[in-house]
Design a protein around this motif. Sequence first.
Motif: not given
Length: 331
Positions: A4-7, A65-68, A89-97
């Motif tokens: 996952a990408w973090t800030l 330092n937490a997943p975006m 198939r689903v959509s959700h809000f935990l992208g950037w990973r």
Amino acid sequence: MSHAWTLASRPNGSPTMENFALRDMPDQPLKDGEIRVANSFFSVDPYMRPRMDEGDSYIAPFELNAPMTGAAVGRVVETRSDRFKVGERVSHFLGWRDSATLKAADAFALPDGDLRDEYFLDVLGTIGMTAYFGLFDVAEARPGDVVFVSAAAGAVGSLVVQIAKLRGMTVIGSAGGTEKCDFVRALGADHVIDYKSPGPFEEKLRAAAPDGLDVYFDNVGGEQLDAAMGVAKRNARFAICGMIGMYNSNEPIGFSNLFRVISKRLQIRGFINSDFMARRGECMAQMGDWVSRGLIQSRYTIFDGLESGPEAFFSLFSGGNTGKALVRLDA
């Protein structure tokens, strides 16, 4: 193992690679009611830039330092919930990973069939909701209106142009450069302004709308918002969706036409798509009908691989994308 990408740090002005870190995220056993999703696409959007700053906003800032997070689509690969089966198939809000573990209640079921995953992060997702409700509910647009759309080659703006034309409006769109302006014309806009061309923007807008504007759908802020206030008719309605032209600036913005809010009785209303989440089904039914009949077209700028996440995000502010910018994870 997920990634996952973090800030890593908060940007000062325009974000750089130094502000991001790609981290390993060990998979934990699922709890009751959870699912694990292998993401196929995730979205990058301008609203994510203010989330990189500290301070109050309509959505919590990214934690360091937490997943975006952000909108994503994928397939269920593991489940401990009776809401979803493996393979759905689903959509959700935990992208950037590349993989997401979440409560099943936080995922939306998506139909199987010919509709590509991309659509559900665009016209059949929150981007479509933003365009639809912003134009019709916030700006109260109606047939015969003269509508100005800034960032008309972007994800939201390109949909606003098309649905305004479908409802019998005259549409003026702004975009930067010949290629993007040609794209906006192909969408059906009656007039297109290249904001990068020489000369004051207000003069260009007034030439395109000599009798004034009824509606402004704002994705940019700054000079284009100021110009719209100068060219607006009395009782014009402004839907303030975003201000991408101002997100990376620390300088205060002045508006020479601000007094027109009073003299022209302008209605200026900010909004976000979640204001209308309870009416999601209404929007999806209408947008889905238009898509199935070939009345709406979408264009995507696809960045391949999880590693390209920051590059995709940077493209939103450098003019490097046309239409919806997405990161593809199953290439």
